[in-house]
Design a protein around this motif. Structure first.
Motif, PDB file in Angstrom:
ATOM      1  N   VAL A  22       0.870  -1.169   0.000  1.00 32.26           N
ATOM      2  CA  VAL A  22       0.000   0.000   0.000  1.00 32.26           C
ATOM      3  C   VAL A  22       0.909   1.221   0.000  1.00 32.26           C
ATOM      4  O   VAL A  22       1.766   1.366   0.865  1.00 32.26           O
ATOM      5  N   GLU A  23       0.749   2.083  -0.983  1.00 30.94           N
ATOM      6  CA  GLU A  23       1.562   3.301  -1.044  1.00 30.94           C
ATOM      7  C   GLU A  23       0.871   4.402  -0.244  1.00 30.94           C
ATOM      8  O   GLU A  23      -0.229   4.827  -0.577  1.00 30.94           O
ATOM      9  N   LEU A  24       1.536   4.835   0.825  1.00 31.82           N
ATOM     10  CA  LEU A  24       0.989   5.899   1.653  1.00 31.82           C
ATOM     11  C   LEU A  24       1.173   7.249   0.989  1.00 31.82           C
ATOM     12  O   LEU A  24       0.325   8.119   1.068  1.00 31.82           O
ATOM     13  N   ARG A  25       2.337   7.395   0.361  1.00 37.87           N
ATOM     14  CA  ARG A  25       2.690   8.536  -0.473  1.00 37.87           C
ATOM     15  C   ARG A  25       3.929   8.109  -1.232  1.00 37.87           C
ATOM     16  O   ARG A  25       4.521   7.102  -0.896  1.00 37.87           O
ATOM     17  N   PRO A  26       4.331   8.817  -2.260  1.00 37.61           N
ATOM     18  CA  PRO A  26       5.488   8.374  -3.040  1.00 37.61           C
ATOM     19  C   PRO A  26       6.707   8.092  -2.156  1.00 37.61           C
ATOM     20  O   PRO A  26       7.108   8.917  -1.344  1.00 37.61           O
ATOM     21  N   GLY A  27       7.222   6.888  -2.283  1.00 34.62           N
ATOM     22  CA  GLY A  27       8.406   6.486  -1.535  1.00 34.62           C
ATOM     23  C   GLY A  27       8.137   5.897  -0.166  1.00 34.62           C
ATOM     24  O   GLY A  27       9.047   5.432   0.498  1.00 34.62           O
ATOM     25  N   ILE A  28       6.893   5.913   0.274  1.00 34.48           N
ATOM     26  CA  ILE A  28       6.540   5.343   1.578  1.00 34.48           C
ATOM     27  C   ILE A  28       5.412   4.347   1.378  1.00 34.48           C
ATOM     28  O   ILE A  28       4.309   4.714   0.990  1.00 34.48           O
ATOM     29  N   GLY A  29       5.718   3.087   1.637  1.00 35.27           N
ATOM     30  CA  GLY A  29       4.723   2.049   1.469  1.00 35.27           C
ATOM     31  C   GLY A  29       4.732   1.078   2.631  1.00 35.27           C
ATOM     32  O   GLY A  29       5.645   1.079   3.450  1.00 35.27           O
ATOM     33  N   VAL A  30       3.715   0.261   2.691  1.00 30.86           N
ATOM     34  CA  VAL A  30       3.601  -0.756   3.729  1.00 30.86           C
ATOM     35  C   VAL A  30       2.953  -1.983   3.110  1.00 30.86           C
ATOM     36  O   VAL A  30       2.097  -1.874   2.224  1.00 30.86           O
ATOM     37  N   ASP A  31       3.373  -3.143   3.556  1.00 30.15           N
ATOM     38  CA  ASP A  31       2.781  -4.388   3.088  1.00 30.15           C
ATOM     39  C   ASP A  31       1.324  -4.447   3.542  1.00 30.15           C
ATOM     40  O   ASP A  31       1.028  -4.327   4.735  1.00 30.15           O
ATOM     41  N   ASP A  32       0.422  -4.636   2.593  1.00 30.98           N
ATOM     42  CA  ASP A  32      -1.015  -4.667   2.862  1.00 30.98           C
ATOM     43  C   ASP A  32      -1.353  -5.731   3.902  1.00 30.98           C
ATOM     44  O   ASP A  32      -2.125  -5.488   4.828  1.00 30.98           O
ATOM     45  N   ALA A  33      -0.770  -6.914   3.789  1.00 32.49           N
ATOM     46  CA  ALA A  33      -1.066  -8.010   4.714  1.00 32.49           C
ATOM     47  C   ALA A  33      -0.571  -7.683   6.124  1.00 32.49           C
ATOM     48  O   ALA A  33      -1.235  -8.010   7.111  1.00 32.49           O
ATOM     49  N   GLU A  34       0.590  -7.052   6.221  1.00 31.67           N
ATOM     50  CA  GLU A  34       1.125  -6.691   7.535  1.00 31.67           C
ATOM     51  C   GLU A  34       0.253  -5.636   8.208  1.00 31.67           C
ATOM     52  O   GLU A  34      -0.016  -5.703   9.409  1.00 31.67           O
ATOM     53  N   LEU A  35      -0.207  -4.656   7.439  1.00 32.89           N
ATOM     54  CA  LEU A  35      -1.085  -3.626   7.976  1.00 32.89           C
ATOM     55  C   LEU A  35      -2.419  -4.233   8.420  1.00 32.89           C
ATOM     56  O   LEU A  35      -2.931  -3.921   9.493  1.00 32.89           O
ATOM     57  N   ALA A  36      -2.960  -5.133   7.621  1.00 30.00           N
ATOM     58  CA  ALA A  36      -4.225  -5.795   7.969  1.00 30.00           C
ATOM     59  C   ALA A  36      -4.067  -6.655   9.221  1.00 30.00           C
ATOM     60  O   ALA A  36      -4.946  -6.663  10.093  1.00 30.00           O
ATOM     61  N   ALA A  37      -2.951  -7.364   9.338  1.00 24.18           N
ATOM     62  CA  ALA A  37      -2.697  -8.193  10.519  1.00 24.18           C
ATOM     63  C   ALA A  37      -2.601  -7.320  11.771  1.00 24.18           C
ATOM     64  O   ALA A  37      -3.143  -7.667  12.827  1.00 24.18           O
ATOM     65  N   PHE A  38      -1.908  -6.189  11.654  1.00 26.88           N
ATOM     66  CA  PHE A  38      -1.805  -5.244  12.763  1.00 26.88           C
ATOM     67  C   PHE A  38      -3.213  -4.792  13.181  1.00 26.88           C
ATOM     68  O   PHE A  38      -3.556  -4.806  14.362  1.00 26.88           O
ATOM     69  N   ALA A  39      -4.008  -4.366  12.216  1.00 23.28           N
ATOM     70  CA  ALA A  39      -5.346  -3.850  12.501  1.00 23.28           C
ATOM     71  C   ALA A  39      -6.226  -4.914  13.170  1.00 23.28           C
ATOM     72  O   ALA A  39      -6.910  -4.631  14.162  1.00 23.28           O
ATOM     73  N   ARG A  40      -6.206  -6.121  12.657  1.00 21.52           N
ATOM     74  CA  ARG A  40      -7.009  -7.196  13.258  1.00 21.52           C
ATOM     75  C   ARG A  40      -6.551  -7.508  14.680  1.00 21.52           C
ATOM     76  O   ARG A  40      -7.372  -7.685  15.580  1.00 21.52           O
ATOM     77  N   ARG A  41      -5.242  -7.560  14.882  1.00 19.83           N
ATOM     78  CA  ARG A  41      -4.674  -7.888  16.193  1.00 19.83           C
ATOM     79  C   ARG A  41      -5.104  -6.863  17.254  1.00 19.83           C
ATOM     80  O   ARG A  41      -5.306  -7.211  18.408  1.00 19.83           O
ATOM     81  N   HIS A  42      -5.252  -5.618  16.843  1.00 18.27           N
ATOM     82  CA  HIS A  42      -5.574  -4.555  17.791  1.00 18.27           C
ATOM     83  C   HIS A  42      -7.049  -4.142  17.764  1.00 18.27           C
ATOM     84  O   HIS A  42      -7.416  -3.142  18.399  1.00 18.27           O
TER      85      HIS A  42
END
Length: 122
Positions: A22-42
């Motif tokens: 997932v591109e947050l802005r040019p040059g800054i991204g995050v793995d979609d699955a990792e972000l989803a796992a974080f969100a579910r965990r919390h």
């Protein structure tokens, strides 16, 4: 809280690359699955990007402002939110300021919520 099978995560394909980033802005991204796992965990119902990261004032030293909405019965306390910020800082590689809509001033809360870019939704 889901124990065995959670509802599927809605991917925001307009912002997800072929590699699942997932591109947050040019040059800054995050793995979609990792972000989803974080969100579910919390117990997050929604994570959205707001603030400087959406505009021209964002610079090399800027933090990332994230708005979080929790599932009913899953709203954590202040220390847990601070731990979430530390975890998100590690995941995103940039300082994170995590806020709920209730944390925001009533004078600009509606504008922030309407302009925020959703990154995750349960």
């Amino acid at each position: 809280m889901c124990v065995r099978r959670c509802a599927p995560v809605r991917r925001l394909d307009a912002f997800v690359g072929d590699d699942g980033t997932v591109e947050l802005r040019p040059g800054i991204g995050v793995d979609d699955a990792e972000l989803a796992a974080f969100a579910r965990r919390h117990g997050s119902r929604r994570l959205s990007l707001f603030g400087a990261a959406l505009g021209d004032s964002f610079g090399p030293e800027s933090d990332l402002d994230l708005l979080v909405d929790f599932l009913p019965g899953r709203t954590p306390g202040l220390f847990a939110i601070a731990e979430m910020e530390i975890e998100l800082t590690r995941i995103l590689g940039r300082e994170v300021d995590l806020r709920t809509a209730g944390d925001l001033s009533r004078y600009f809360r509606d504008r922030v919520q309407s302009e925020a870019r959703e990154l995750y939704a349960a």
